[in-house]
Scaffold this motif. Sequence first.
Motif: not given
Length: 145
Positions: A8, A46, A48, A59, A61, A63, A66, A68-69, A106
Amino acid sequence: MPDVVAINAQMTRTILDGPAQPLAEGGYALRVLRSTGRRSGATRETPLGVLLLDGREYLVSPDPTRAWVHNLRAEPVAEIASADGSVQVTAALAGPGETTAAVAAYLRAVTVPWALRAFPVGPDASVEEIAEHLDSLAVFRLEPR
């Protein structure tokens, strides 16, 4: 096991050193999310993909657990950065219909196999198939501040 922190950090440097990828309608471009750590209070960077759909940025995700979520849920004020600069945003969780549309777009835009494998459905999934997995996804709509 790959060192995710190192990967990252390298991706973040690459994104910020540019040139910035263009963000076109229905596509995504790599950016750096700068969010506030929910426990540390420190700025977290992060890398992304930011999706542009119907003139709005998202954004996505695969998951919802995570870091950042969790950080955006705790503190939705963040920054999206690229080599061209940065913009302050507020990240709002998208509703079910908006989430399914964003995930579908996405998945159509992403071409990186490992990124696609992270999702519970494939690029050809219907909106109905995506809707069956809403509890395993997180989508934030980015509102400029």
